[in-house]
Design a protein around this motif. Sequence first.
Motif, PDB file in Angstrom:
ATOM      1  N   GLN A   1      31.225  74.392  83.644  1.00 29.96           N
ATOM      2  CA  GLN A   1      30.850  75.389  82.639  1.00 29.96           C
ATOM      3  C   GLN A   1      31.638  76.682  82.822  1.00 29.96           C
ATOM      4  O   GLN A   1      31.899  77.398  81.850  1.00 29.96           O
TER       5      GLN A   1
ATOM      6  N   VAL B   1      25.420  67.884  80.878  1.00 24.09           N
ATOM      7  CA  VAL B   1      26.549  67.767  79.946  1.00 24.09           C
ATOM      8  C   VAL B   1      26.538  68.910  78.949  1.00 24.09           C
ATOM      9  O   VAL B   1      27.588  69.488  78.624  1.00 24.09           O
ATOM     10  N   ASP B   2      25.346  69.273  78.460  1.00 23.61           N
ATOM     11  CA  ASP B   2      25.296  70.304  77.424  1.00 23.61           C
ATOM     12  C   ASP B   2      25.473  71.713  77.978  1.00 23.61           C
ATOM     13  O   ASP B   2      25.409  72.688  77.222  1.00 23.61           O
TER      14      ASP B   2
ATOM     15  N   LEU C   1      28.357  72.443  79.166  1.00 26.85           N
ATOM     16  CA  LEU C   1      29.759  72.660  78.800  1.00 26.85           C
ATOM     17  C   LEU C   1      29.842  73.157  77.365  1.00 26.85           C
ATOM     18  O   LEU C   1      28.949  72.926  76.548  1.00 26.85           O
TER      19      LEU C   1
ATOM     20  N   LEU D   1      33.869  70.550  76.264  1.00 29.41           N
ATOM     21  CA  LEU D   1      32.871  69.557  75.879  1.00 29.41           C
ATOM     22  C   LEU D   1      33.433  68.568  74.865  1.00 29.41           C
ATOM     23  O   LEU D   1      33.193  67.357  74.964  1.00 29.41           O
TER      24      LEU D   1
ATOM     25  N   TYR E   1      24.711  69.464  70.257  1.00 29.37           N
ATOM     26  CA  TYR E   1      25.895  70.044  70.882  1.00 29.37           C
ATOM     27  C   TYR E   1      26.734  70.651  69.760  1.00 29.37           C
ATOM     28  O   TYR E   1      27.212  69.943  68.884  1.00 29.37           O
TER      29      TYR E   1
ATOM     30  N   MET F   1      30.088  72.863  68.980  1.00 28.90           N
ATOM     31  CA  MET F   1      31.304  73.271  69.684  1.00 28.90           C
ATOM     32  C   MET F   1      32.265  73.936  68.728  1.00 28.90           C
ATOM     33  O   MET F   1      32.685  73.332  67.735  1.00 28.90           O
TER      34      MET F   1
END
Length: 532
Positions: free
Chosen positions: A78, A147-148, A150, A155, A188, A190
């Motif tokens: 991150q 994971v989330d 990132l 990501l 997510y 992005m």
Amino acid sequence: MSRFFNTAGPTIIEDHYHIDPLQRVDWEEIQVLIQQKRYFVLHAPRQTGKTSSLLAMMKELNNSGRYACAYANIEGAQAARGDETQGIPAACDAIVNAIQLHTKQPALFDWYQKHKESFSPQHRLTQTLQQWAQLSPLPTILLLDEVDALVGDTLISLLRQIRAGYAQRPSAFPQAIILCGVRDVRDYRMQQEGAEIITGGSAFNIKAASLRMGNFSYQECEALWLQHTEETGQLFEPAIFPELWADTQGQPWLVNALGHELTWHDRKARDRTYALTLEDYKAARQRLIYSRATHLDQLADKLREPRVYRLISALLNTEQSSLNLPEDDLLYVEDLGLVTTYPSVQISNKIYQEVIPRELTWSTQSTIANQEQSWYINADHSLNTHKLLKAFQQFFREHSDSWSEGFDYKEAAPQLLMQAFLQRIINGGGRISREYGLGRKRTDLLIEWPLDKQQGFYGPMQRIVIELKILRGALDTTLSKGLEQTTDYAQQVGADEAHLVIFNRDAKVAWDERIWQDESTWKEQSVSVWGA
């Protein structure tokens, strides 16, 4: 040393009271998804037990002798934010180290150290996972946590590189991958430079399922706490458990934190022959709320997010009778664990109901000047509520416009400002409980004030109900409904005093008309009515 309640990090079976981590998930369904070579998502709010369940799953899969399974936490990536040239190598380093640690297969680590620089960040993860699957004598399973955490290109690249190798499974790519985090992959979001926002659903369209990990059940809450009784012999008053359920609705961190607060931070409770009472529990609950522990403090950050703000603002503004929000926003806030949507949308549990207004008014409460608790205490140590509410009227008259502007949640500003004022006075002497929610058309406050300093909450109590309403339409109509609601709540909780505060938000009305006080009776209940 005996086991204890866990409030930080994964569960250690030997050290902590616990519910079987595999019981917390649908383990049968997960095994089928793995056998079917699926890639899927497991998500739940923070400090719910996700990592403990993932580690238990890894242990079970490796012990079966059928798979080589590794758990990897990639939160460290991150720090690279959207820079995939830094983020993907960091994620790959964490994954390779985890594979070496958990599968005892050094061949991949040796290969990675020799070849990692020969692959660009855009292909390094795909090549690494491909190499692991080809080197491993068993089908590989990867459990990716956080994971989330990132963002941006890091990501996007991670999800797309996993998708790129998907068709090669299981001979040249992991047979199954579980992505784990607070949010479902659909949430997510992005931002890629020069492009519109990309959603996780489009970047990772190979997801076969999205599993949500739930809270403890009522029975699991009780079973967890009774492990303490089995371990130490210390008894809990049975009346504690319904209160524990109402306060937490099974949120695992809250259940454990309350257990720890009650059985350890309360020093008299360290004598395990001392039987813990409901009043001991209520005192522990208040201490936990006042402590602003990390888990509770994190709520404040979430409350500032636009998607969270829109929903929580509607819930705090009790006059609003319905929601008109995108379904994605509602599901997102539910995934964070802040609200439940069944049978209706509401704050998840009573502790969050207490904490959210406190967090929103913390700076206001801390900076209210020249208000000392001693000003409002009678000679018999009772609370002089009339004097307190008169002081609030003057405070509200002088400061409401400027202070309300400082609130992010402006629609609920009068109610929040009053709660901040009361908390400033009541904290450290009594306690405040509150009831509110979408369409209730009022906020109910219950002040409990000990009348005997020596006995505190274990002795005689003064119980005061204060009902907050916003003036809508004719005063007579608002007053009539408010008196009925105040009386019902006062009789429900056995209050000694009942007060109704009606806020007039019409800036065209002079303050001399807004500020008034009257005494009324409704169904033989005396109610003091205050205009503000």
